[in-house]
Design a protein around this motif. Structure first.
Motif: not given
Length: 182
Positions: A23-24, A60-63, A71-73, A98-104
């Protein structure tokens, strides 16, 4: 038996680690496509089928430091008939976070249309001019006095997120006719 359980647990841990590492390693375009797909599914669930979501509209927004998990938003603009009320003139541009959390890839409905306000003088945003973590400058067309069906007057406007997550218009200006993206 314990050795088999240990080996199975170790294998599962390695698979989970490999999935997170993969994912990374995704490219920014792969991540944007995943975010756009999540927003498309969300938007189709709350509006009529046929929602339009473009990869270029995933910003892409900077956290910021006060984000709980950093988390990146992504703010994503999408066009559709919110609530599926039908009829001419109902389709417009809306917003999802939206964001990515635990690969989702996950849309946060508390920060997205229709829960938050997205003030826009135009029905459809045609171009993202610029953006920061808390503001966007956008471009579209408004109706002129002679327009009957399609708006022809290009405008550029800025929206800024308030403390409740609403995107409030802070500036609007009319551009010269024929301005690109308008």
């Amino acid at each position: 038996m314990q050795m088999q359980l240990f080996c199975a647990a170790l294998a599962c841990a390695l698979v989970v680690t490999d999935a997170r590492a993969a994912e990374k390693e995704k490219s920014p375009e792969e991540i944007k496509r995943g975010i756009v797909d999540a927003v498309r599914r969300y938007a189709n669930a709350i509006s009529c089928p046929g929602v339009k979501v473009r990869t270029d509209d995933a910003l892409a927004l900077i956290p910021v430091e006060d984000d709980e998990r950093m988390l990146p938003k992504y703010v994503v603009l999408w066009s559709g008939d919110l609530g599926c009320f039908g009829g001419a003139g109902i389709e417009a541009t809306h917003l999802a976070v939206a964001t990515i959390s635990s690969g989702k890839y996950i849309v946060d409905p508390r920060l997205s249309s229709p829960v938050v306000t997205f003030e826009s003088p135009v029905r459809f945003v045609k171009r993202v001019v610029s953006y920061t973590p808390d503001s966007m400058t956008l471009q579209g067309n408004v109706f002129g006095p002679q327009d009957r069906r399609d708006p022809s007057i290009p405008v550029r406007f800025t929206v800024k997120v308030d403390d409740k997550g609403n995107w409030i218009m802070t500036d609007k200006r009319v551009l010269p006719l024929g301005t690109a993206g308008g």
